[in-house]
Design an enzyme around this catalytic site. Structure first.
Site, PDB file in Angstrom:
ATOM      1  N   PRO A 160       0.810  -1.203   0.000  1.00  0.00           N
ATOM      2  CA  PRO A 160       0.000   0.000   0.000  1.00  0.00           C
ATOM      3  C   PRO A 160       0.847   1.258   0.000  1.00  0.00           C
ATOM      4  O   PRO A 160       1.737   1.412   0.827  1.00  0.00           O
ATOM      5  CB  PRO A 160      -0.775  -0.107   1.307  1.00  0.00           C
ATOM      6  CG  PRO A 160      -0.072  -1.130   2.130  1.00  0.00           C
ATOM      7  CD  PRO A 160       1.071  -1.656   1.373  1.00  0.00           C
ATOM      8  N   GLU A 161       0.549   2.130  -0.903  1.00  0.00           N
ATOM      9  CA  GLU A 161       1.130   3.468  -0.901  1.00  0.00           C
ATOM     10  C   GLU A 161       0.017   4.421  -0.450  1.00  0.00           C
ATOM     11  O   GLU A 161      -1.031   3.980  -0.013  1.00  0.00           O
ATOM     12  CB  GLU A 161       1.684   3.798  -2.289  1.00  0.00           C
ATOM     13  CG  GLU A 161       2.711   2.756  -2.753  1.00  0.00           C
ATOM     14  CD  GLU A 161       3.326   3.040  -4.103  1.00  0.00           C
ATOM     15  OE1 GLU A 161       3.524   4.222  -4.437  1.00  0.00           O
ATOM     16  OE2 GLU A 161       3.608   2.083  -4.838  1.00  0.00           O
TER      17      GLU A 161
END
Length: 273
Positions: free
Chosen positions: A2-3
DNA sequence: CTGTTAACCTGAGTGC
DNA sequence: TGCACTCAGGTTAACA
């Protein structure tokens, strides 16, 4: 995994399920994460607390309770946070359970255990965890003037520079490639050689890419899911990341993949300069 | 100071 | 089936 966009999507899904809920129990199941969560402190300070707000700082999520205690989650590469009925089967790699007062549980699952869970007790400044972090890319501190000054004297490739959380938070390997593609700047360009007008373009394209990714529910490359267990769809709009050997949507040249600082950089040598 | 590499983990995919 | 190998969205200590 996840960014910034994925973490924000999780935040939006989770917040309405956590605000107003009381944590009635906490349990640690799996082996330790990247950082060892403080079990005793969590039981003493988080259990009994009521959810007040779920905030995001970069790739971190902060659950703030009404007693000023904050639980700070990081999803690492494969972390997932979701709400489940409390009688639902525990899954492999479920590491933490937070039982809520509505017969549900907040569950933290992380296959590779690069994630973390920390606790900020009442009165402790969150700078203890976030002190060194750069500005949020969707807020005002992220500007061309700021980037120009931070890039002074730095020969580091601009992609690595953008992925440095001390410079700006939330931009990881996927979105660094996408943002540089959108700005038509080569990932190899030394940061100090990026001009002020180019930083202006980059700031604008970074915001646009991140906002569109959030709207699409994030990117699901292998296993990202939101708080409801559903994937995102932004991977369909990726123009550079993962598209090695495919035509560039802008100039028709071929997207290449090159190793940079241990990660894969994807870009079009034809139109990214 | 600067910038890169390796390490932390598990699982999926590939080639033999 | 099995084995050896590579790769994956992040972070950070150790190194040159």
């Amino acid at each position: 995994m996840p960014e910034l966009p994925e973490v924000e999507v999780v935040r939006r899904g989770l917040e309405p399920r956590l605000v107003g809920r009381i944590i009635v129990d906490a349990a640690c199941l799996g082996p330790r994460l990247r950082l060892a969560p403080p079990l005793a402190e969590i039981e003493r300070l988080a259990v009994g607390g009521k959810g007040r707000e779920l905030r995001r700082r970069g790739k971190y999520l902060l659950l703030e309770l009404d007693n000023q205690t904050r639980l700070v989650f990081h999803l690492g590469m494969t972390g997932r946070l979701g709400i489940f009925p409390k009688n639902e089967q525990i899954k492999t790699h479920d590491h933490w359970l937070f039982a809520l007062d509505d017969q549900t549980e907040l569950r933290f699952n992380d296959t590779r255990r690069f994630g973390s869970l920390q606790l900020l007790p009442p009165g402790q400044d969150e700078a203890a965890i976030f002190g060194a972090l750069g500005p949020e890319p969707l807020q005002g501190g992220f500007s061309a003037a700021y980037l120009l000054s931070r890039a002074q004297g730095r020969r580091q490739p601009v992609k690595s520079f953008l992925m440095d959380n001390r410079v700006v938070v939330g931009i990881g390997n996927i979105y660094a490639s996408e943002i540089l593609f959108a700005a038509a700047i080569s990932p190899w360009r030394p940061a100090r050689e990026v001009t002020a007008p180019e930083w202006e373009v980059l700031v604008a394209t970074a915001r646009e890419v991140l906002v569109r990714a959030i709207a699409a529910g994030g990117s699901t490359i292998a296993d990202f899911v939101n708080a409801s267990g559903r994937p995102g769809y932004f991977q369909r709009q990726l123009k550079a990341y993962g598209r090695e050997g495919q035509p560039c949507p802008r100039c028709g040249g071929l997207i290449v993949r090159q190793a940079m600082a241990g990660r894969a950089a994807f870009f079009c040598p034809g139109c990214q300069r």
